[in-house]
Design an enzyme around this catalytic site. Structure first.
Site, PDB file in Angstrom:
ATOM      1  N   SER A 139       0.852  -1.197   0.000  1.00 41.30           N
ATOM      2  CA  SER A 139       0.000   0.000   0.000  1.00 41.30           C
ATOM      3  C   SER A 139       0.880   1.237   0.000  1.00 41.30           C
ATOM      4  O   SER A 139       2.039   1.199   0.397  1.00 41.30           O
ATOM      5  CB  SER A 139      -0.881   0.006   1.257  1.00 41.30           C
ATOM      6  OG  SER A 139      -1.511   1.250   1.424  1.00 41.30           O
ATOM      7  N   TYR A 152      -1.551  -0.900  10.103  1.00 39.65           N
ATOM      8  CA  TYR A 152      -1.598  -1.234   8.668  1.00 39.65           C
ATOM      9  C   TYR A 152      -0.294  -0.792   7.995  1.00 39.65           C
ATOM     10  O   TYR A 152       0.253  -1.506   7.155  1.00 39.65           O
ATOM     11  CB  TYR A 152      -2.820  -0.530   8.080  1.00 39.65           C
ATOM     12  CG  TYR A 152      -3.123  -0.755   6.623  1.00 39.65           C
ATOM     13  CD1 TYR A 152      -3.755  -1.916   6.186  1.00 39.65           C
ATOM     14  CD2 TYR A 152      -2.840   0.229   5.672  1.00 39.65           C
ATOM     15  CE1 TYR A 152      -4.077  -2.097   4.851  1.00 39.65           C
ATOM     16  CE2 TYR A 152      -3.151   0.056   4.337  1.00 39.65           C
ATOM     17  CZ  TYR A 152      -3.770  -1.110   3.925  1.00 39.65           C
ATOM     18  OH  TYR A 152      -4.084  -1.281   2.600  1.00 39.65           O
TER      19      TYR A 152
HETATM   20  N1  NAD Z   1      -8.586  -0.247  -1.594  1.00 43.12           N
HETATM   21  C1  NAD Z   1      -7.498   0.469  -1.387  1.00 43.12           C
HETATM   22  O1  NAD Z   1      -7.544   1.707  -1.387  1.00 43.12           O
HETATM   23  C2  NAD Z   1      -6.170  -0.185  -1.153  1.00 43.12           C
HETATM   24  C3  NAD Z   1      -5.027   0.619  -1.225  1.00 43.12           C
HETATM   25  C4  NAD Z   1      -3.792   0.043  -1.006  1.00 43.12           C
HETATM   26  C5  NAD Z   1      -3.688  -1.308  -0.763  1.00 43.12           C
HETATM   27  N2  NAD Z   1      -4.816  -2.072  -0.684  1.00 43.12           N
HETATM   28  C6  NAD Z   1      -4.640  -3.489  -0.392  1.00 43.12           C
HETATM   29  O2  NAD Z   1      -5.188  -4.251  -1.463  1.00 43.12           O
HETATM   30  C7  NAD Z   1      -5.717  -5.474  -0.952  1.00 43.12           C
HETATM   31  C8  NAD Z   1      -7.176  -5.591  -1.351  1.00 43.12           C
HETATM   32  O3  NAD Z   1      -7.874  -4.469  -0.809  1.00 43.12           O
HETATM   33  P1  NAD Z   1      -9.420  -4.172  -1.095  1.00 43.12           P
HETATM   34  O4  NAD Z   1      -9.562  -2.707  -1.069  1.00 43.12           O
HETATM   35  O5  NAD Z   1      -9.891  -4.955  -2.244  1.00 43.12           O
HETATM   36  O6  NAD Z   1     -10.050  -4.759   0.266  1.00 43.12           O
HETATM   37  P2  NAD Z   1     -11.516  -5.328   0.536  1.00 43.12           P
HETATM   38  O7  NAD Z   1     -11.738  -5.232   2.006  1.00 43.12           O
HETATM   39  O8  NAD Z   1     -12.480  -4.660  -0.356  1.00 43.12           O
HETATM   40  O9  NAD Z   1     -11.356  -6.875   0.135  1.00 43.12           O
HETATM   41  C9  NAD Z   1     -10.429  -7.667   0.841  1.00 43.12           C
HETATM   42  C10 NAD Z   1     -10.834  -9.121   0.810  1.00 43.12           C
HETATM   43  O10 NAD Z   1      -9.922  -9.849   1.658  1.00 43.12           O
HETATM   44  C11 NAD Z   1     -10.663 -10.829   2.365  1.00 43.12           C
HETATM   45  N3  NAD Z   1      -9.988 -11.268   3.589  1.00 43.12           N
HETATM   46  C12 NAD Z   1      -9.888 -10.607   4.767  1.00 43.12           C
HETATM   47  N4  NAD Z   1      -9.253 -11.370   5.669  1.00 43.12           N
HETATM   48  C13 NAD Z   1      -8.936 -12.528   5.054  1.00 43.12           C
HETATM   49  C14 NAD Z   1      -8.270 -13.714   5.460  1.00 43.12           C
HETATM   50  N5  NAD Z   1      -7.817 -13.860   6.722  1.00 43.12           N
HETATM   51  N6  NAD Z   1      -8.088 -14.712   4.563  1.00 43.12           N
HETATM   52  C15 NAD Z   1      -8.575 -14.584   3.299  1.00 43.12           C
HETATM   53  N7  NAD Z   1      -9.214 -13.486   2.850  1.00 43.12           N
HETATM   54  C16 NAD Z   1      -9.395 -12.477   3.726  1.00 43.12           C
HETATM   55  C17 NAD Z   1     -11.998 -10.135   2.666  1.00 43.12           C
HETATM   56  O11 NAD Z   1     -13.028 -11.070   2.982  1.00 43.12           O
HETATM   57  C18 NAD Z   1     -12.252  -9.381   1.366  1.00 43.12           C
HETATM   58  O12 NAD Z   1     -13.015 -10.133   0.454  1.00 43.12           O
HETATM   59  C19 NAD Z   1      -5.480  -5.444   0.559  1.00 43.12           C
HETATM   60  O13 NAD Z   1      -4.281  -6.099   0.870  1.00 43.12           O
HETATM   61  C20 NAD Z   1      -5.360  -3.965   0.840  1.00 43.12           C
HETATM   62  O14 NAD Z   1      -4.638  -3.713   2.013  1.00 43.12           O
HETATM   63  C21 NAD Z   1      -6.054  -1.548  -0.889  1.00 43.12           C
END
Ligand code: NAD
Length: 270
Positions: A139, A152
């Site tokens: 991130s 985080y």
């Molecule tokens: N959305 C953003 O702005 C953003 C920015 C930077 C990084 N990220 C990273 O990208 C990745 C995806 O983010 P997102 O925005 O799609 O998140 P989201 O919350 O929309 O989706 C994340 C998914 O991970 C699953 N999950 C949670 N715990 C879990 C576990 N223990 N085992 C298996 N699955 C699990 C959840 O059920 C969910 O379906 C994450 O690692 C997040 O930190 C997101």
């Protein structure tokens, strides 16, 4: 259309958000995709929607035994593993003074334990497949200092540095396996949409534009990230290894505000 033709990919946390977008794009580009998540209902629905090239498996990335079971199952069904996207991640609202042990351990377990165990068990499977590509979702939080998600930041910093260790290990041992990390700023997913309610629940002041976007600095779309992940997963990026790829429309170098970017905001609306 065939940028991943013949390849088998595992995407963790694929029941929504960025993982879902990766899974849909990978399948369009010819991969057989294994979606995993703890959210069974959404995961199964999305795999069905993608079609016969996609399957779903319930999988908690925090448990090493579940990684062993998952990889063994993929090798039995598909006979190979080419791509792993360590995408599952969670966040909690706190600052460095209020963080609880429970919040800290939860965030670290999903992002860091998940990534460490995922790499550990994917590498032998990729070795026997002739090589592969691991993409770790980090991130912008590992680049900037986002105090309201301090745990985080720690987790994503660990993912970033672990990525380099994995890449160097694989290069030194000539495994033909690459490992890169992806660092997006705020992208419009359920994770980001949940921020306002979580801020209120944690008694924090209203959220900033840097997290929820603004006209001058719009949120990214899941597909913006998925195209980068696709590139890293494909053979087009064979010489890109051990790198931190930041995807943020300059947010990390302009403190989140992009002067004169109204036209980009308009593009994102269309
Ligand atoms: N959305 C953003 O702005 C953003 C920015 C930077 C990084 N990220 C990273 O990208 C990745 C995806 O983010 P997102 O925005 O799609 O998140 P989201 O919350 O929309 O989706 C994340 C998914 O991970 C699953 N999950 C949670 N715990 C879990 C576990 N223990 N085992 C298996 N699955 C699990 C959840 O059920 C969910 O379906 C994450 O690692 C997040 O930190 C997101």
């Amino acid at each position: 259309m065939d940028r991943l033709k013949g390849k088998v990919a595992i995407i963790s946390g694929a029941a929504k958000g960025l993982g879902e977008a990766d899974a849909r794009l990978f399948a369009q580009e010819g991969a057989r995709v294994v979606l995993t998540d703890v959210d069974v209902e959404n995961g199964e629905r999305i795999a069905r929607d993608i079609g016969s090239e996609a399957t779903f498996m319930r999988h908690d990335v925090r448990r090493e035994s579940e990684w062993q079971r998952l990889i063994a199952d993929v090798m039995r069904r598909h006979g190979r593993l080419d791509i792993l996207v360590n995408n599952a991640g969670v966040f909690e609202i706190h600052n460095p003074e209020t963080i609880t042990e429970e919040q800290y351990r939860f965030v670290m377990a999903v992002s860091v334990d998940g990534t460490v165990f995922g790499c550990k068990h994917a590498i032998p499977a990729m070795k026997s497949s002739g090589g592969g590509s691991i993409i770790n979702m980090a991130s912008i939080a590992s680049v900037t200092g986002e105090s309201i998600v301090a745990g985080y930041c720690a987790a994503k910093g660990a993912v970033e540095s672990y990525t380099r260790a994995v890449a160097v290990h694989c290069a030194q041992n000539q495994l033909n396996i690459r490992c890169n990390s992806v660092h997006p700023s705020s992208i419009d997913t359920p994770m980001v949409q949940s921020v306002p309610a979580k801020m209120i629940a944690a008694n924090f002041p209203p959220v900033t534009e840097a997290i929820l976007g603004s006209t001058a600095s719009p949120l990214g779309r899941p597909l913006d990230v998925a195209y980068l992940v696709l590139y890293l997963a494909s053979d087009e990026s064979l010489f890109l290894n051990g790198q931190k790829v930041v995807l943020d429309n300059t947010a990390s170098i302009t403190l989140g505000s992009v002067p004169g970017s109204g036209s980009l905001a308009e593009q994102h609306k269309s």
